[in-house]
Design a protein around this motif. Structure first.
Motif, PDB file in Angstrom:
ATOM      1  N   ALA A 145       0.848  -1.204   0.000  1.00  0.00           N
ATOM      2  CA  ALA A 145       0.000   0.000   0.000  1.00  0.00           C
ATOM      3  C   ALA A 145       0.877   1.244   0.000  1.00  0.00           C
ATOM      4  O   ALA A 145       1.886   1.305   0.706  1.00  0.00           O
ATOM      5  N   GLY A 146       0.498   2.202  -0.842  1.00  0.00           N
ATOM      6  CA  GLY A 146       1.229   3.462  -0.877  1.00  0.00           C
ATOM      7  C   GLY A 146       2.390   3.478  -1.859  1.00  0.00           C
ATOM      8  O   GLY A 146       2.969   4.529  -2.133  1.00  0.00           O
ATOM      9  N   HIS A 147       2.742   2.309  -2.417  1.00  0.00           N
ATOM     10  CA  HIS A 147       3.840   2.268  -3.399  1.00  0.00           C
ATOM     11  C   HIS A 147       3.446   3.086  -4.629  1.00  0.00           C
ATOM     12  O   HIS A 147       2.309   2.974  -5.108  1.00  0.00           O
ATOM     13  N   PRO A 148       4.367   3.900  -5.166  1.00  0.00           N
ATOM     14  CA  PRO A 148       4.006   4.754  -6.308  1.00  0.00           C
ATOM     15  C   PRO A 148       3.589   3.978  -7.563  1.00  0.00           C
ATOM     16  O   PRO A 148       2.845   4.512  -8.392  1.00  0.00           O
ATOM     17  N   ASP A 149       4.040   2.732  -7.691  1.00  0.00           N
ATOM     18  CA  ASP A 149       3.699   1.940  -8.889  1.00  0.00           C
ATOM     19  C   ASP A 149       2.528   0.993  -8.642  1.00  0.00           C
ATOM     20  O   ASP A 149       2.332   0.040  -9.390  1.00  0.00           O
ATOM     21  N   ARG A 150       1.776   1.228  -7.586  1.00  0.00           N
ATOM     22  CA  ARG A 150       0.702   0.273  -7.278  1.00  0.00           C
ATOM     23  C   ARG A 150      -0.393   0.331  -8.351  1.00  0.00           C
ATOM     24  O   ARG A 150      -0.906   1.399  -8.680  1.00  0.00           O
ATOM     25  N   ARG A 151      -0.754  -0.814  -8.855  1.00  0.00           N
ATOM     26  CA  ARG A 151      -1.750  -0.893  -9.925  1.00  0.00           C
ATOM     27  C   ARG A 151      -3.167  -0.926  -9.352  1.00  0.00           C
ATOM     28  O   ARG A 151      -3.395  -1.486  -8.277  1.00  0.00           O
ATOM     29  N   ALA A 152      -4.097  -0.359 -10.101  1.00  0.00           N
ATOM     30  CA  ALA A 152      -5.493  -0.349  -9.661  1.00  0.00           C
ATOM     31  C   ALA A 152      -6.286  -1.462 -10.333  1.00  0.00           C
ATOM     32  O   ALA A 152      -6.024  -1.822 -11.482  1.00  0.00           O
ATOM     33  N   LEU A 153      -7.250  -1.996  -9.593  1.00  0.00           N
ATOM     34  CA  LEU A 153      -8.180  -2.982 -10.153  1.00  0.00           C
ATOM     35  C   LEU A 153      -9.605  -2.468  -9.992  1.00  0.00           C
ATOM     36  O   LEU A 153      -9.988  -2.013  -8.908  1.00  0.00           O
ATOM     37  N   ALA A 154     -10.367  -2.544 -11.054  1.00  0.00           N
ATOM     38  CA  ALA A 154     -11.768  -2.134 -11.002  1.00  0.00           C
ATOM     39  C   ALA A 154     -12.606  -3.214 -10.324  1.00  0.00           C
ATOM     40  O   ALA A 154     -12.330  -4.407 -10.456  1.00  0.00           O
ATOM     41  N   GLN A 179     -21.825  -4.085  -0.076  1.00  0.00           N
ATOM     42  CA  GLN A 179     -20.991  -4.706   0.957  1.00  0.00           C
ATOM     43  C   GLN A 179     -20.068  -5.761   0.330  1.00  0.00           C
ATOM     44  O   GLN A 179     -18.899  -5.870   0.698  1.00  0.00           O
ATOM     45  N   ALA A 180     -20.584  -6.509  -0.616  1.00  0.00           N
ATOM     46  CA  ALA A 180     -19.738  -7.498  -1.303  1.00  0.00           C
ATOM     47  C   ALA A 180     -18.596  -6.784  -2.041  1.00  0.00           C
ATOM     48  O   ALA A 180     -17.451  -7.261  -2.039  1.00  0.00           O
ATOM     49  N   ARG A 181     -18.891  -5.635  -2.633  1.00  0.00           N
ATOM     50  CA  ARG A 181     -17.824  -4.865  -3.299  1.00  0.00           C
ATOM     51  C   ARG A 181     -16.772  -4.430  -2.282  1.00  0.00           C
ATOM     52  O   ARG A 181     -15.580  -4.480  -2.561  1.00  0.00           O
ATOM     53  N   ARG A 182     -17.212  -4.019  -1.089  1.00  0.00           N
ATOM     54  CA  ARG A 182     -16.256  -3.588  -0.057  1.00  0.00           C
ATOM     55  C   ARG A 182     -15.368  -4.759   0.382  1.00  0.00           C
ATOM     56  O   ARG A 182     -14.171  -4.602   0.574  1.00  0.00           O
ATOM     57  N   VAL A 183     -15.987  -5.922   0.550  1.00  0.00           N
ATOM     58  CA  VAL A 183     -15.224  -7.105   0.974  1.00  0.00           C
ATOM     59  C   VAL A 183     -14.177  -7.467  -0.086  1.00  0.00           C
ATOM     60  O   VAL A 183     -13.008  -7.725   0.230  1.00  0.00           O
ATOM     61  N   VAL A 184     -14.582  -7.442  -1.342  1.00  0.00           N
ATOM     62  CA  VAL A 184     -13.651  -7.794  -2.419  1.00  0.00           C
ATOM     63  C   VAL A 184     -12.577  -6.709  -2.555  1.00  0.00           C
ATOM     64  O   VAL A 184     -11.398  -7.011  -2.791  1.00  0.00           O
ATOM     65  N   ALA A 185     -12.965  -5.467  -2.337  1.00  0.00           N
ATOM     66  CA  ALA A 185     -11.983  -4.368  -2.401  1.00  0.00           C
ATOM     67  C   ALA A 185     -10.902  -4.567  -1.336  1.00  0.00           C
ATOM     68  O   ALA A 185      -9.712  -4.392  -1.607  1.00  0.00           O
ATOM     69  N   ALA A 186     -11.310  -4.965  -0.138  1.00  0.00           N
ATOM     70  CA  ALA A 186     -10.331  -5.191   0.939  1.00  0.00           C
ATOM     71  C   ALA A 186      -9.410  -6.363   0.589  1.00  0.00           C
ATOM     72  O   ALA A 186      -8.200  -6.321   0.851  1.00  0.00           O
ATOM     73  N   PHE A 187      -9.977  -7.392  -0.001  1.00  0.00           N
ATOM     74  CA  PHE A 187      -9.179  -8.551  -0.445  1.00  0.00           C
ATOM     75  C   PHE A 187      -8.135  -8.101  -1.484  1.00  0.00           C
ATOM     76  O   PHE A 187      -6.948  -8.440  -1.384  1.00  0.00           O
ATOM     77  N   ILE A 188      -8.573  -7.314  -2.433  1.00  0.00           N
ATOM     78  CA  ILE A 188      -7.674  -6.814  -3.484  1.00  0.00           C
ATOM     79  C   ILE A 188      -6.549  -5.980  -2.871  1.00  0.00           C
ATOM     80  O   ILE A 188      -5.375  -6.112  -3.229  1.00  0.00           O
ATOM     81  N   PHE A 198      -3.011  -4.487  -4.528  1.00  0.00           N
ATOM     82  CA  PHE A 198      -3.523  -3.611  -5.594  1.00  0.00           C
ATOM     83  C   PHE A 198      -4.498  -2.602  -4.997  1.00  0.00           C
ATOM     84  O   PHE A 198      -5.067  -2.830  -3.926  1.00  0.00           O
ATOM     85  N   ASP A 199      -4.687  -1.496  -5.719  1.00  0.00           N
ATOM     86  CA  ASP A 199      -5.637  -0.480  -5.272  1.00  0.00           C
ATOM     87  C   ASP A 199      -6.999  -0.745  -5.911  1.00  0.00           C
ATOM     88  O   ASP A 199      -7.145  -0.611  -7.131  1.00  0.00           O
ATOM     89  N   PRO A 200      -8.005  -1.096  -5.116  1.00  0.00           N
ATOM     90  CA  PRO A 200      -9.335  -1.310  -5.689  1.00  0.00           C
ATOM     91  C   PRO A 200      -9.997   0.021  -6.055  1.00  0.00           C
ATOM     92  O   PRO A 200      -9.823   1.006  -5.339  1.00  0.00           O
ATOM     93  N   VAL A 201     -10.725   0.034  -7.143  1.00  0.00           N
ATOM     94  CA  VAL A 201     -11.512   1.220  -7.498  1.00  0.00           C
ATOM     95  C   VAL A 201     -12.958   0.765  -7.696  1.00  0.00           C
ATOM     96  O   VAL A 201     -13.233  -0.097  -8.540  1.00  0.00           O
ATOM     97  N   ASP A 202     -13.837   1.328  -6.891  1.00  0.00           N
ATOM     98  CA  ASP A 202     -15.243   0.926  -6.927  1.00  0.00           C
ATOM     99  C   ASP A 202     -15.914   1.505  -8.176  1.00  0.00           C
ATOM    100  O   ASP A 202     -16.080   2.717  -8.289  1.00  0.00           O
ATOM    101  N   ALA A 203     -16.276   0.607  -9.092  1.00  0.00           N
ATOM    102  CA  ALA A 203     -16.915   1.050 -10.341  1.00  0.00           C
ATOM    103  C   ALA A 203     -18.432   1.125 -10.201  1.00  0.00           C
ATOM    104  O   ALA A 203     -19.113   1.648 -11.075  1.00  0.00           O
ATOM    105  N   GLY A 204     -18.971   0.554  -9.099  1.00  0.00           N
ATOM    106  CA  GLY A 204     -20.416   0.576  -8.907  1.00  0.00           C
ATOM    107  C   GLY A 204     -21.055  -0.744  -9.288  1.00  0.00           C
ATOM    108  O   GLY A 204     -20.446  -1.812  -9.155  1.00  0.00           O
ATOM    109  N   GLU A 205     -22.274  -0.669  -9.773  1.00  0.00           N
ATOM    110  CA  GLU A 205     -23.060  -1.874 -10.025  1.00  0.00           C
ATOM    111  C   GLU A 205     -22.433  -2.754 -11.123  1.00  0.00           C
ATOM    112  O   GLU A 205     -21.558  -2.308 -11.882  1.00  0.00           O
ATOM    113  N   LEU A 206     -22.924  -3.979 -11.178  1.00  0.00           N
ATOM    114  CA  LEU A 206     -22.333  -4.960 -12.096  1.00  0.00           C
ATOM    115  C   LEU A 206     -22.370  -4.498 -13.561  1.00  0.00           C
ATOM    116  O   LEU A 206     -21.458  -4.790 -14.329  1.00  0.00           O
TER     117      LEU A 206
END
Ligand code: NAP
Length: 218
Positions: A146-155, A162-171, A176-184
């Motif tokens: 976390a915080g590394h300048p080259d950290r890649r983001a995952l949508a 809540q499921a998105r939050r759980v998966v974001a924490a896993f990512i 990797f940096d999770p980015v919440d894109a919203g609904e499926l």
């Protein structure tokens, strides 16, 4: 399920994506269970060699015994999954539709993202799409603290916040940096052939591209 309670990751598929994700998850401190379409005894050696520390089990046991289940099998095989086993489960869909390998499947030829069709099929699962837009080898090569300048983001897209939050924490734990894109439906923005697919973006870039693509798509 709260993000902090996620201890065990179940992976369906022990190919390129499944084993890379499994190794990364073990390195990040998770327990990992793996199943394929074959009996555990047939894949035990492969799992032992490819993913030391993971356990080969039946799909039923993997799904029942995991806090988060990852679909890392060919999309063409999705109808072999048994919907009743997934009721209430947080399920990460890492699969892509690619007709040259999957064969032409009419249900995936329309405008909807494949994950929306998977959600229709696994009706009572909480489907979250992610990981699909990166190459399997990058799961280990591009993981960063976390915080590394080259950290890649995952949508991350899914209908259950809540499921998105759980998966974001896993990512995040995987590196990797999770980015919440919203609904499926928003995962249409990162299916095969979109600008996000295969691109290594940081969190700010991913956010901008997702917003731009999302507006254009609707
Ligand atoms: N390759 C990539 O870089 C990449 C990147 C992102 C996403 N993806 C997506 O990830 C998925 C997997 O790709 P891959 O390259 O890892 O494929 P792969 O190397 O061909 O591996 C597929 C795995 O799925 C297993 N499998 C088949 N049917 C199954 C079932 N019913 N239940 C559980 N497991 C089953 C296979 O094992 P058995 O034959 O023993 O069943 C095999 O271990 C695909 O949907 C692909 O589009 C791939």
């Amino acid at each position: 399920m709260k993000a902090a309670d996620v201890k065990t990751i179940g992976i369906l598929g022990a190919g390129r994506v499944g084993t890379a994700l499994a190794r990364r998850a073990i390195a990040a401190g998770y327990d990992v269970k793996i199943a394929t379409s074959r009996p555990p005894a047939e894949i035990g050696l492969l799992v032992e060699i490819m993913v030391p520390g993971a356990r080969a089990e039946t799909a039923e046991a993997v799904i029942a015994g995991s806090d988060v289940v990852v679909l890392a099998l060919p999309l063409s095989k999705y109808r072999n999954l048994r919907p009743a086993l997934f009721a209430g489960k947080i399920v990460v869909d890492a699969m892509n539709y690619w007709a040259p390998t999957d064969g032409v499947m009419s249900e995936f030829e329309g405008d909807r993202a494949s994950s929306e069709i998977i959600q229709d099929y696994l009706t009572d699962a909480l489907i979250v799409r992610s990981f699909n837009h990166m190459g399997y080898h990058e799961i280990e090569e591009e993981a960063r603290a976390a915080g590394h300048p080259d950290r890649r983001a995952l949508a991350v897209a899914g209908d259950d916040a809540q499921a998105r939050r759980v998966v974001a924490a896993f990512i995040d734990h995987l590196g990797f940096d999770p980015v919440d894109a919203g609904e499926l439906a928003a995962s249409r923005s990162f299916v095969t052939g979109t600008p996000i697919f295969g691109a290594s973006l940081d969190q700010a870039e991913m956010t901008r591209v997702l917003q731009g693509t999302y507006e254009r798509a609707y």
